[in-house]
Design an enzyme around this catalytic site. Structure first.
Site, PDB file in Angstrom:
ATOM      1  CD  GLU A  77      -2.488   1.513   2.656  1.00 50.30           C
ATOM      2  OE1 GLU A  77      -3.240   2.673   2.553  1.00 50.30           O
ATOM      3  OE2 GLU A  77      -2.448   0.638   3.385  1.00 50.30           O
TER       4      GLU A  77
ATOM      5  CG  ASP B  40       8.013   9.041  14.484  1.00 54.96           C
ATOM      6  OD1 ASP B  40       8.893   9.654  14.317  1.00 54.96           O
ATOM      7  OD2 ASP B  40       6.885   9.276  14.411  1.00 54.96           O
TER       8      ASP B  40
ATOM      9  CG  ASP C 213       8.417  14.542  16.450  1.00 54.75           C
ATOM     10  OD1 ASP C 213       8.944  15.809  17.055  1.00 54.75           O
ATOM     11  OD2 ASP C 213       8.008  14.753  15.306  1.00 54.75           O
TER      12      ASP C 213
END
Length: 534
Positions: free
Chosen positions: A158, A224, A226
């Site tokens: 996808e 992830d 940040d």
């Protein structure tokens, strides 16, 4: 950033050429992100003559999950030949089975786009030139396909597009990288994200009799990090702003997480990618990582999670003693960073309000009061000195009830709270989570999301990462060296400061394909050996 699409607000002609207005029934809600998303924005308009000879995205997706890709290949594929600089797609035929000739760059302009002082990443022509001339489509395909010949690893993958009008297209899929590139150039998304490999072609999911037949079956294990999650402890910047001082938090995180994934779990193919502004993403690409289910992903993420709770809460590190070997190793990696990057550069306890946070984390009330008195009498005392004061007053014997072991444990917890990676754990827990593709351009900064070489991660400068306008200008200004003027054609990315990042990515992809090919050959030999035994 929330994504939304509305039937009453289709993309303008300047943003997306000849795209049909989305139908209400084609809009789905992505519950995990609370955004409205569209499956498709309709067929390509007839006015797009440059695409008339190419297979459309809808046709490519309609080939179905059981369509076999017929590819004529040599008996042996030499890995060193997989990265030929010729931009031919003969080895990537369409899965539709049609005899379609795919031109290499039908959309290429006749002359370079002029990059002026006012050009920026939001300019559609700038982004078009980047995707045409600089984006490493072939290597992206080989990375996600794990082979030079098309397979469902790529064909059932996808992709999701964020369009210029914030419409969010999910469940896009492509049999080859050239078809992906053409759809990107047609739609000109501000970015695109990569999702899992599904059990069937994502474009065909609504044609299935049983919805349970459509499910994610593989995806890289992702992490992830940040810098906004460090806002309560970084003093140099906040929110979307970064500098080289606070980037050290990302460097610390890469060191700790990378070594744990390699040494504790045996993963080999790990790529870290700059997010384009204030963070980094990890892609663990080993086959055993890609095939992990949600339960295993949650367990692994929980193993790496040490910082818990919000910034307004109490103690955020609560770990058992004796310390786990992973925590011991992490402390050993982080202790030098704590002295230089935290105490010296961030100076986190300079003010009364900030050193109150430090005192809350210490276990002895008598010691705390003595420290408070000392620091109140010396306003502006540096955090380096305050950290030294803790041991100095503790050794002076001023507190009869002080537990030396409890103080040591508290100091270790403080080091971890100010240095240990702060993970967005939800990204790692779920197989179907989408993550921004490497090498896309961050729309806010114009910087390319380049891979980070972990062997030299301390040298990585996020503010030195090239912007899309820098790169296009470098192409225009490039002059061929005398000895190369009569040599082979040089790719545009080789003329720019993007070159070392693409070369690093290429070598990373080569390593994955080599390992996957070796495993396949070993399995075939074992099967053939079993067949001749009596």
């Amino acid at each position: 950033m929330p994504h939304s699409v509305s039937p009453e607000q289709p993309a303008s002609p300047d943003q997306v050429a000849n795209i049909e207005e989305p139908k209400t029934e084609n809009v789905e809600t992505q519950e995990s992100e609370g955004t409205a998303v569209a499956d498709s924005l309709g067929p390509i308009g007839e006015s797009q003559t440059s695409y008339d000879q190419d297979i459309t995205m809808t046709d490519a997706g309609a080939a179905g999950e059981k369509t076999l890709v017929k590819v004529e290949t040599a008996a042996e594929v030499k890995l060193e030949d997989l990265f030929a600089d010729m931009d031919s797609d003969e080895e990537f035929p369409s899965s539709s089975g049609q005899d379609v000739k795919i031109s290499s760059s039908p959309e290429a302009p006749a002359s370079p786009v002029h990059i002026g002082p006012t050009s920026n990443a939001s300019d559609p022509e700038v982004m078009r030139s980047f995707y045409q001339r600089l984006f490493p489509w072939r290597y992206l395909f080989q990375w996600l396909n794990h082979s030079p010949t098309p397979s469902t690893d790529f064909g059932h993958r996808e992709f999701a597009f964020t369009l210029q009008n914030d419409a969010y297209l999910r469940y896009q899929s492509f049999p080859t990288h050239d078809l992906l590139r053409k759809d990107v150039l047609r739609l000109m998304p501000s970015r695109f994200e990569i999702g899992p490999v599904y059990s069937t072609n994502p474009r065909d999911r609504k044609t299935l009799r049983k919805s349970t037949a459509f499910k994610p079956i593989a995806k890289e294990l992702c992490f992830d990090i940040d810098l906004t999650d460090y806002d309560d402890i970084r003093t140099c910047c906040d929110k979307a702003n970064i500098c080289n001082k606070c980037w050290q938090f990302i460097t610390m995180a890469i060191k700790v997480i990378d070594v744990a994934l390699r040494d504790d779990f045996g993963f080999k193919h790990i790529m870290w990618v700059y997010s384009g502004r204030r963070g980094a993403h990890a892609w663990v690409c080993d086959k055993k990582a890609r095939q992990m289910d949600d339960q295993k992903r949650r367990a692994l993420a929980g193993y790496l999670e040490v910082i818990k709770g919000g910034a307004q809460g109490g103690k955020r590190v609560n770990i058992k003693r004796p310390l786990h070997p992973h925590v011991v190793r992490s402390l050993d990696i982080l202790k030098s960073h704590f002295q230089s990057d935290i105490l010296h550069d961030q100076d986190p306890w300079e003010t009364d309000e900030k050193f109150d946070r430090l005192l809350q984390l210490l276990p002895d009330k008598t010691l705390n009061e003595a420290l408070r008195k000392k620091w109140n009498s010396a306003p502006g005392r540096a955090s380096t000195a305050k950290w030294t004061d803790i041991d100095a007053l503790a050794k002076s014997g001023m507190s009869k009830s002080l537990d030396a072991k409890a103080l040591l444990d508290a100091k270790q917890d403080i080091v971890l709270e100010y240095t240990y990676p702060r993970l967005d754990i939800e990204v790692s827990k779920h197989l179907n989570h989408l993550l921004k593709s490497p090498f896309v351009v961050h729309p806010g900064t114009g910087r390319v999301c380049v891979p980070i070489n972990t062997k030299h991660c301390e040298d990585f400068d996020p503010l030195g990462v090239p912007t899309v306008t820098d790169l296009l200008r470098e192409i225009d200004e490039w002059m061929a060296p005398e000895e190369e003027k009569d040599g082979k054609a040089i790719q545009d990315w080789e003329k720019t400061s993007l070159k070392p990042y693409v070369e690093y990515f290429r070598s990373f992809v080569l390593g994955i394909m080599k390992d996957e090919k070796d495993v396949k050959i070993k399995r075939e030999r074992e099967e053939n050996g079993d067949a001749v035994e009596f």
